[in-house]
Write an enzyme that holds these catalytic residues in place. Structure first.
Site, PDB file in Angstrom:
ATOM      1  N   ASP A 196       0.844  -1.200   0.000  1.00 32.25           N
ATOM      2  CA  ASP A 196       0.000   0.000   0.000  1.00 32.25           C
ATOM      3  C   ASP A 196       0.878   1.248   0.000  1.00 32.25           C
ATOM      4  O   ASP A 196       2.028   1.222   0.459  1.00 32.25           O
ATOM      5  CB  ASP A 196      -0.956   0.002   1.190  1.00 32.25           C
ATOM      6  N   GLU A 200       0.093  -0.750   5.868  1.00 33.57           N
ATOM      7  CA  GLU A 200       1.173  -0.159   6.657  1.00 33.57           C
ATOM      8  C   GLU A 200       1.062   1.354   6.716  1.00 33.57           C
ATOM      9  O   GLU A 200       1.353   1.974   7.732  1.00 33.57           O
ATOM     10  CB  GLU A 200       2.534  -0.561   6.064  1.00 33.57           C
TER      11      GLU A 200
END
Length: 380
Positions: free
Chosen positions: A71, A135
């Site tokens: 991500d 994250e």
């Protein structure tokens, strides 16, 4: 089987996986790893996408793990970008795009190194890749979900390398053997509203807040430890929202952020913050509500076999022995440290989260070489 980490980075960058969107990045990796003989499991939780992949025997005592994320943060204003943020264009030896540095190149490098290693020289042991899509967000259903699932399924890494960018200026400069803890605290000081011409009829919360913020920011938390810099406290916001010049407000709010070393814990700092607020209230007659969020505790993987092995591999590939550091913000290593010894090593992080984020194509290949050497040395 040989995987080109530059091509894999480009394909990952072209997946628009802005948190919390998966964007196709984990699907791409799962297909590639499955073809290479990895047992893959999607460990999605509460809408967050995660991938667990293992090559080799479950529960083997010699199990090397990699952790990373696909991500990325939002691109901001598209017009500020010279290059397509999801185009992975290569110009003058640099690949441009969101996530090129943080950290799709790192994921590509360790995935490519792992696939080549297990298909060309199958080890006596197991290799695990734990890759999250959460994250850059709240991190509540990413690596933590993977570790919860692993515990339930009795999957275990003996050691883990997190592929976050770790070097400030040049390749091989630094590895992380720990991280500071992070805590944010919000204060709401309540007094009594009144006319500014008659302050004796009101209870102004602003002097109390000013006193509290001064007490907190001027206090020396510590002088640092062997592996950590001194802890820091920053006042990041004071907000009253009062546009009137003749009204004493009833409330004011503020926020501080603390980055703390191994002399403190989230609990001890929380107790200290609440004590300071109570003492100010006692002096001013105000009431202060304190809300605290601990994003992660400080941790240290003591220098030893794991950091020495990684340091030797980096030096062999770059000619530079990396410095052992605990600087920077938080990472998912703060969760992995409760599972097994963990060290972080990756690329130069200068442009992460920036407009026209970019990475040296040469360094992507170099990073794969480092990870490949680490795997060979671990299983030798």
């Amino acid at each position: 089987m040989t995987i080109d980490p530059v091509d894999l980075t480009a394909r990952l960058v072209r997946c628009p996986s802005v948190t919390p969107e998966e964007g196709g990045a984990l699907v791409l990796l799962e297909d590639m790893l499955t073809q290479a003989g990895f047992d893959c499991t999607r460990v999605d939780r509460n809408g967050t996408s995660n991938l667990f992949a293992r090559w080799g025997q479950k529960g083997h005592v010699r199990t090397f793990g990699f952790n990373g994320h696909t991500d990325v943060v939002p691109i901001g204003n598209r017009d500020d970008w010279e290059h397509d943020p999801f185009g992975a264009q290569i110009v003058d030896g640099m690949m441009y795009g969101r996530g090129t540095t943080d950290m799709k190149s790192g994921v590509a490098a360790f995935a490519a190194a792992a696939v080549d290693f297990v298909t060309q020289t199958p080890p006596d042991g197991a290799v695990i890749l734990a890759i999250t899509g959460d994250e850059e967000g709240d991190a509540t259903d990413g690596t933590t979900a993977l570790l919860d699932w692993m515990s339930h399924e009795q999957e275990r890494m003996a050691v883990c390398l997190v592929g976050e960018p770790t070097s400030p200026d040049h390749m091989g400069q630094m590895m992380k053997i720990g991280r500071r803890g992070s805590l944010s605290a919000w204060f709401t000081v309540t007094g009594k509203q009144g006319h500014s011409a008659y302050p004796h009829r009101a209870l102004n919360p602003l002097p109390a807040m000013a006193r509290l913020m001064d007490r907190l920011s001027s206090h020396t938390l510590d002088a640092g430890t062997e592996h950590f810099d001194p802890s820091t406290l920053a006042v990041v916001n004071i907000d009253t929202g009062n546009a009137a010049t003749n009204v004493i407000p009833a409330q004011t709010r503020a926020c501080v952020n603390i980055r703390f070393n191994d002399l403190h814990s989230g609990n001890t700092l929380s107790d200290w913050l609440r004590t300071q607020a109570a003492q100010v209230d006692q002096s001013f007659g105000t009431q202060t509500e304190v809300e605290i969020k601990v994003s992660g505790e400080s941790f240290l993987t003591p220098p030893g076999e794991l950091s020495d092995m990684i340091g030797r591999a980096v030096e062999a590939e770059t000619g530079i022995r990396p410095e052992l550091s605990t600087t920077g913000g938080t990472s998912d290593a703060r969760f992995v440290k409760d599972h097994c010894p963990v060290v972080e090593f990756g690329l130069v992080g200068k442009t992460m989260h920036a407009v026209d984020e970019r990475v040296s194509v040469e360094q992507i290949g170099q990073l794969k070489g480092i990870y490949s050497r680490i795997l060979r040395d671990y299983f030798a």
